[in-house]
Design a protein around this motif. Structure first.
Motif, PDB file in Angstrom:
ATOM      1  N   LEU A 265       0.831  -1.204   0.000  1.00 24.23           N
ATOM      2  CA  LEU A 265       0.000   0.000   0.000  1.00 24.23           C
ATOM      3  C   LEU A 265       0.868   1.257   0.000  1.00 24.23           C
ATOM      4  CD1 LEU A 265      -3.060   0.573   0.047  1.00 24.23           C
ATOM      5  CD2 LEU A 265      -2.882   0.878   2.508  1.00 24.23           C
ATOM      6  N   GLY A 266       1.957   1.240   0.786  1.00 27.99           N
ATOM      7  CA  GLY A 266       2.858   2.383   0.809  1.00 27.99           C
ATOM      8  C   GLY A 266       3.557   2.584  -0.526  1.00 27.99           C
ATOM      9  N   MET A 267       3.985   1.474  -1.157  1.00 26.96           N
ATOM     10  CA  MET A 267       4.619   1.572  -2.467  1.00 26.96           C
ATOM     11  C   MET A 267       3.641   2.104  -3.512  1.00 26.96           C
ATOM     12  SD  MET A 267       7.289   1.265  -4.263  1.00 26.96           S
ATOM     13  CE  MET A 267       8.364   0.420  -3.083  1.00 26.96           C
ATOM     14  N   GLU A 268       2.396   1.660  -3.432  1.00 26.93           N
ATOM     15  CA  GLU A 268       1.380   2.145  -4.372  1.00 26.93           C
ATOM     16  C   GLU A 268       1.169   3.648  -4.218  1.00 26.93           C
ATOM     17  OE1 GLU A 268      -3.266   1.187  -5.629  1.00 26.93           O
ATOM     18  OE2 GLU A 268      -2.278   0.055  -4.039  1.00 26.93           O
ATOM     19  N   LYS A 269       1.221   4.131  -2.980  1.00 22.59           N
ATOM     20  CA  LYS A 269       1.058   5.560  -2.743  1.00 22.59           C
ATOM     21  C   LYS A 269       2.205   6.354  -3.371  1.00 22.59           C
ATOM     22  CE  LYS A 269       0.413   8.878   1.040  1.00 22.59           C
ATOM     23  NZ  LYS A 269       0.319   9.026   2.516  1.00 22.59           N
ATOM     24  N   ILE A 270       3.428   5.844  -3.238  1.00 23.36           N
ATOM     25  CA  ILE A 270       4.585   6.516  -3.829  1.00 23.36           C
ATOM     26  C   ILE A 270       4.485   6.518  -5.353  1.00 23.36           C
ATOM     27  CG2 ILE A 270       7.090   6.385  -4.125  1.00 23.36           C
ATOM     28  CD1 ILE A 270       7.242   5.221  -1.300  1.00 23.36           C
ATOM     29  N   VAL A 271       4.103   5.364  -5.930  1.00 19.74           N
ATOM     30  CA  VAL A 271       3.992   5.264  -7.389  1.00 19.74           C
ATOM     31  C   VAL A 271       2.923   6.216  -7.913  1.00 19.74           C
ATOM     32  CG1 VAL A 271       3.347   3.722  -9.280  1.00 19.74           C
ATOM     33  CG2 VAL A 271       4.879   2.913  -7.486  1.00 19.74           C
ATOM     34  N   MET A 272       1.791   6.298  -7.233  1.00 19.97           N
ATOM     35  CA  MET A 272       0.729   7.207  -7.667  1.00 19.97           C
ATOM     36  C   MET A 272       1.201   8.649  -7.590  1.00 19.97           C
ATOM     37  SD  MET A 272      -1.783   5.415  -8.676  1.00 19.97           S
ATOM     38  CE  MET A 272      -3.032   6.684  -8.789  1.00 19.97           C
ATOM     39  N   PHE A 273       1.982   8.984  -6.568  1.00 22.26           N
ATOM     40  CA  PHE A 273       2.512  10.348  -6.448  1.00 22.26           C
ATOM     41  C   PHE A 273       3.412  10.669  -7.636  1.00 22.26           C
ATOM     42  CE2 PHE A 273       5.537  13.540  -5.126  1.00 22.26           C
ATOM     43  CZ  PHE A 273       4.757  14.454  -4.424  1.00 22.26           C
ATOM     44  N   VAL A 274       4.285   9.725  -8.000  1.00 15.44           N
ATOM     45  CA  VAL A 274       5.208   9.954  -9.111  1.00 15.44           C
ATOM     46  C   VAL A 274       4.457  10.071 -10.430  1.00 15.44           C
ATOM     47  CG1 VAL A 274       7.103   8.944 -10.434  1.00 15.44           C
ATOM     48  CG2 VAL A 274       7.130   8.829  -7.943  1.00 15.44           C
ATOM     49  N   ILE A 275       3.488   9.169 -10.653  1.00 16.10           N
ATOM     50  CA  ILE A 275       2.755   9.174 -11.922  1.00 16.10           C
ATOM     51  C   ILE A 275       1.956  10.466 -12.087  1.00 16.10           C
ATOM     52  CG2 ILE A 275       0.880   8.066 -13.195  1.00 16.10           C
ATOM     53  CD1 ILE A 275       1.861   5.396 -12.096  1.00 16.10           C
ATOM     54  N   LEU A 276       1.229  10.855 -11.046  1.00 13.45           N
ATOM     55  CA  LEU A 276       0.402  12.055 -11.155  1.00 13.45           C
ATOM     56  C   LEU A 276       1.244  13.325 -11.149  1.00 13.45           C
ATOM     57  CD1 LEU A 276      -2.628  11.062  -8.912  1.00 13.45           C
ATOM     58  CD2 LEU A 276      -2.535  11.206 -11.387  1.00 13.45           C
ATOM     59  N   SER A 277       2.469  13.241 -10.646  1.00 18.48           N
ATOM     60  CA  SER A 277       3.357  14.402 -10.721  1.00 18.48           C
ATOM     61  C   SER A 277       3.713  14.718 -12.166  1.00 18.48           C
ATOM     62  CB  SER A 277       4.634  14.153  -9.915  1.00 18.48           C
ATOM     63  OG  SER A 277       4.348  14.053  -8.540  1.00 18.48           O
ATOM     64  N   LEU A 278       3.584  13.732 -13.066  1.00 16.47           N
ATOM     65  CA  LEU A 278       3.862  13.980 -14.474  1.00 16.47           C
ATOM     66  C   LEU A 278       2.882  14.986 -15.067  1.00 16.47           C
ATOM     67  CD1 LEU A 278       4.682  10.348 -15.686  1.00 16.47           C
ATOM     68  CD2 LEU A 278       6.275  12.183 -15.090  1.00 16.47           C
ATOM     69  N   ILE A 279       1.662  15.026 -14.533  1.00 19.91           N
ATOM     70  CA  ILE A 279       0.702  16.038 -15.001  1.00 19.91           C
ATOM     71  C   ILE A 279       1.231  17.425 -14.679  1.00 19.91           C
ATOM     72  CG2 ILE A 279      -1.669  16.876 -14.808  1.00 19.91           C
ATOM     73  CD1 ILE A 279      -2.529  14.107 -13.991  1.00 19.91           C
ATOM     74  N   ILE A 280       1.766  17.592 -13.482  1.00 21.06           N
ATOM     75  CA  ILE A 280       2.337  18.875 -13.098  1.00 21.06           C
ATOM     76  C   ILE A 280       3.564  19.173 -13.953  1.00 21.06           C
ATOM     77  CG2 ILE A 280       3.294  20.208 -11.181  1.00 21.06           C
ATOM     78  CD1 ILE A 280       1.763  18.426  -9.263  1.00 21.06           C
ATOM     79  N   ALA A 281       4.353  18.132 -14.270  1.00 22.20           N
ATOM     80  CA  ALA A 281       5.535  18.330 -15.116  1.00 22.20           C
ATOM     81  C   ALA A 281       5.142  18.819 -16.506  1.00 22.20           C
ATOM     82  CB  ALA A 281       6.326  17.030 -15.217  1.00 22.20           C
ATOM     83  N   VAL A 282       4.051  18.280 -17.064  1.00 31.05           N
ATOM     84  CA  VAL A 282       3.563  18.735 -18.371  1.00 31.05           C
ATOM     85  C   VAL A 282       3.158  20.211 -18.297  1.00 31.05           C
ATOM     86  CG1 VAL A 282       1.729  18.465 -20.072  1.00 31.05           C
ATOM     87  CG2 VAL A 282       2.863  16.452 -19.129  1.00 31.05           C
ATOM     88  N   ALA A 283       2.484  20.579 -17.216  1.00 27.80           N
ATOM     89  CA  ALA A 283       2.120  21.983 -17.034  1.00 27.80           C
ATOM     90  C   ALA A 283       3.365  22.857 -16.921  1.00 27.80           C
ATOM     91  CB  ALA A 283       1.245  22.133 -15.789  1.00 27.80           C
ATOM     92  N   ALA A 284       4.407  22.325 -16.290  1.00 28.52           N
ATOM     93  CA  ALA A 284       5.657  23.082 -16.177  1.00 28.52           C
ATOM     94  C   ALA A 284       6.298  23.277 -17.546  1.00 28.52           C
ATOM     95  CB  ALA A 284       6.610  22.356 -15.238  1.00 28.52           C
TER      96      ALA A 284
END
Length: 414
Positions: A265-284
């Motif tokens: 569950l903790g690993m899934e939380k980290i992976v989701m954070f990294v994946i969804l951070s890509l949306i912010i990276a695209v905006a950047a």
């Protein structure tokens, strides 16, 4: 940074009427930042909700610490219970017998983990009594060969309170024909539901004395369960207890019992954070594109500022301010939207399910049938800081390019 750099940077942020395409790209960058930040906050809240809900539900049916004999039953358990209850921080100790069995009713068969418990002592180490949906856990005391089933297990067997089920134990007797399983008919005296399908469909409870008779343990038990005041102190408490008891016993805390589950569950939380951070990276990246076009559009202005004695570093600050304002505005709106969405997920999701006549989380597939949400300030701060950092990094190249504009070249055709 001087006031004029801040003033020019804010002025460039507002003045885009001459180039509508730049305004469109800027709006896209802000919108992308808003969506990315809001989605990330909402998903982190849902992951926290899953983690908190599963922990609380698992602790409702399991104890903080489990003590077992190394391959042998615990015989003198009443003395052990009294001694353990006197330890500082211990709120309850209860014996249990655990074994695998098959349950049968009217031609329907299902496997289950059968536990023999003392209902009075069991209430001190978990909250199973509060999760009873029909009948009573105390009925195990008053009736021989009574059994309490998980509600999903009872539904699979097609039996209710008062019905009869046959328990088939693999620990049978030896006959000339070989080992034959031991059969015993039980009366269903209660149904429970803790909200986790694996427990509701695979657990059954009988009285401690019935379990000892059924599995031939005499006065022995499989182990002891302990509850302490602070469940999160269980690892240190279990380690100290293992040292006291020695190698004759095996002590395990609840984090070890479900270690793989919570790690996943903790690993899934980290992976989701990294994946969804890509949306912010695209905006950047959109911020980069916006600032590059602004620099190209403002080359004449930059050249004039340079001829007036403005240093290249000041030119950099001007465009870094512009990019930072875009990032700050998008992050602020995203945080507001994400917090609002996270706080209303328990209301919005059932409304969407009702409107579209769908169920996102089937209780037969997932451990939790409702989407939980638990907003933590720490996650909101981390998401906001990550978005602001990406926004700042996005300003470095365009501002560096602006500082390298040659005044003579820029003003040649002006």
């Amino acid at each position: 940074m001087t006031p004029y750099e801040l003033w020019i940077g804010l002025r460039y942020t507002r003045a885009k009427r001459r180039n509508h395409f730049i305004s469109f790209i800027t709006g896209t960058a802000i919108l992308g930042m808003v969506i990315g930040v809001a989605a990330l906050i909402a998903v982190m809240a849902v992951m926290n909700g899953f983690d908190h809900t599963l922990r609380s539900r698992i602790l409702a049916v399991t104890s903080d610490i489990i003590i077992q004999g190394n391959g042998v039953p615990v015989l003198d358990w009443p003395v052990a219970v009294r001694r353990l209850q006197r330890l500082p921080g211990v709120t309850g100790v209860a014996p249990y017998v655990q074994a695998q069995a098959m349950l049968s009713h009217d031609g329907l068969v299902s496997g289950a983990v059968v536990e023999g418990i003392d209902p009075e002592l069991e209430g001190r180490v978990n909250r199973l009594g509060a999760d009873m949906k029909a009948g009573s856990l105390d009925a195990l005391h008053t009736r021989d060969w009574g059994i309490v089933l998980g509600r999903a297990l009872a539904r699979q067997l097609g039996v209710g309170v008062g019905g009869k089920v046959t328990l088939i134990s693999p620990q049978g007797g030896v006959t000339p024909l070989g080992v034959t399983p031991r059969l015993r008919q039980f009366t269903v005296v209660g149904l429970f539901s803790v909200g986790i399908y694996a427990y509701d469909s695979g657990m059954a409870y009988i009285s401690l004395k019935d379990a000892q008779r059924l599995y031939g343990l005499d006065q022995g038990v499989t182990g002891l369960r302990m509850q302490i005041k602070d469940p999160f102190a269980a690892p240190a408490f279990a380690k100290d207890l293992q040292t006291r008891l020695g190698p004759a016993f095996y002590v395990q805390d609840w984090t070890q019992t479900h270690e793989n589950f919570f790690k996943a569950l903790g690993m899934e939380k980290i992976v989701m954070f990294v994946i969804l951070s890509l949306i912010i990276a695209v905006a950047a990246f959109n911020i980069v594109a916006t600032l590059v076009m602004v620099v190209t559009d403002k080359e004449a202005d930059i050249a004039i500022l340079r001829t007036l004695g403005v240093r290249p570093r000041s030119i950099q600050f001007i465009f870094m301010i512009q990019g930072a304002v875009i990032g700050l505005f998008g992050t602020a709106l995203g945080v507001a939207g994400g917090v609002l969405l996270a706080l209303n997920i328990p209301t919005l999701v059932p409304a969407i399910e009702h409107f579209f006549h769908v169920q996102f989380l089937s209780p037969e597939v997932y451990s939790i049938s409702q989407l939980p949400s638990r907003l933590e300030a720490r996650d909101v701060i981390h998401v906001a800081l990550a978005a602001l950092l990406m926004s700042w990094l996005a300003t470095l190249y365009p501002s560096w390019r602006a500082a390298r504009v040659d005044p003579a070249e820029a003003l040649r055709y002006e």
